[in-house]
Write an enzyme that holds these catalytic residues in place. Sequence first.
Site, mmCIF file in Angstrom:
data_model
loop_
_atom_site.group_PDB
_atom_site.id
_atom_site.type_symbol
_atom_site.label_atom_id
_atom_site.label_comp_id
_atom_site.label_asym_id
_atom_site.label_seq_id
_atom_site.Cartn_x
_atom_site.Cartn_y
_atom_site.Cartn_z
ATOM 1 N N SER A 1 66.274 13.860 61.916
ATOM 2 C CA SER A 1 67.611 13.433 61.508
ATOM 3 C C SER A 1 68.008 12.211 62.331
ATOM 4 O O SER A 1 67.411 11.934 63.375
ATOM 5 C CB SER A 1 68.632 14.560 61.700
ATOM 6 O OG SER A 1 68.863 14.792 63.075
ATOM 7 N N CYS A 2 69.011 11.507 61.840
ATOM 8 C CA CYS A 2 69.554 10.351 62.551
ATOM 9 C C CYS A 2 71.018 10.234 62.151
ATOM 10 O O CYS A 2 71.664 11.250 61.885
ATOM 11 C CB CYS A 2 68.753 9.086 62.249
ATOM 12 S SG CYS A 2 68.742 8.586 60.518
ATOM 13 N N LEU A 3 71.541 9.045 62.059
ATOM 14 C CA LEU A 3 72.937 8.879 61.677
ATOM 15 C C LEU A 3 73.126 9.016 60.165
ATOM 16 O O LEU A 3 74.006 9.737 59.709
ATOM 17 C CB LEU A 3 73.471 7.521 62.156
ATOM 18 C CG LEU A 3 74.954 7.268 61.928
ATOM 19 C CD1 LEU A 3 75.802 8.240 62.739
ATOM 20 C CD2 LEU A 3 75.313 5.832 62.280
ATOM 21 N N GLY B 1 70.023 8.673 57.764
ATOM 22 C CA GLY B 1 68.793 8.863 57.008
ATOM 23 C C GLY B 1 67.761 7.758 57.064
ATOM 24 O O GLY B 1 66.626 7.961 56.637
ATOM 25 N N TRP C 1 73.698 12.702 60.696
ATOM 26 C CA TRP C 1 74.873 13.132 61.427
ATOM 27 C C TRP C 1 76.147 12.919 60.613
ATOM 28 O O TRP C 1 77.049 13.758 60.631
ATOM 29 C CB TRP C 1 74.976 12.424 62.778
ATOM 30 C CG TRP C 1 76.274 12.709 63.455
ATOM 31 C CD1 TRP C 1 77.311 11.846 63.626
ATOM 32 C CD2 TRP C 1 76.708 13.957 64.005
ATOM 33 N NE1 TRP C 1 78.358 12.478 64.268
ATOM 34 C CE2 TRP C 1 78.005 13.777 64.510
ATOM 35 C CE3 TRP C 1 76.115 15.216 64.121
ATOM 36 C CZ2 TRP C 1 78.724 14.794 65.121
ATOM 37 C CZ3 TRP C 1 76.829 16.230 64.739
ATOM 38 C CH2 TRP C 1 78.120 16.016 65.223
#
Length: 159
Positions: free
Chosen positions: A115-117, A119, A144
């Site tokens: 995961s990240c902010l 995608g 996120w």
Amino acid sequence: MQGPRLLLGSARRWILGSAEAALWGLKSMKGNCNEFCTTVFKGVTYKELKNLLKSKKIMLIDVREPWEILEYGKIPGSVNIPLDEVGEALQMNSKDFREKYNEVKPAKFDSLVFSCLAGVRSKKALDTAISLGFNSAQHYAGGWKEWATYEYSDKKKEN
């Protein structure tokens, strides 16, 4: 004027032949291209991620920078491995991985979710993991931003 046509026809056959060879390579790697392509682009939804986290059957790796996690927060249970460290981290020996990330190093058959902010970086991390043989890896494209939207809107409804 026969020369240019002949040259274009040869170039076209060469390009098409190369593309066919590349597709054959993908098919031979994974059985067929459709299966290979869906494996590479496998993503999870918010609800799927919630269920996977409850089951404790995955390692969720947040590939954002540490300052982003401090500033915005993180999905509970995630391990922070910044994107530029993912390739090296997945190739570390178990002892070094545990020392650096305070977690058990995943095996190639373990289920990973990146995961990240929003995608973009998690997709890059997924590509890296797949290239290293982590074929059960997936990514949470909502990141996120989506997680926080669902989580905070659910808490508002409860109050």
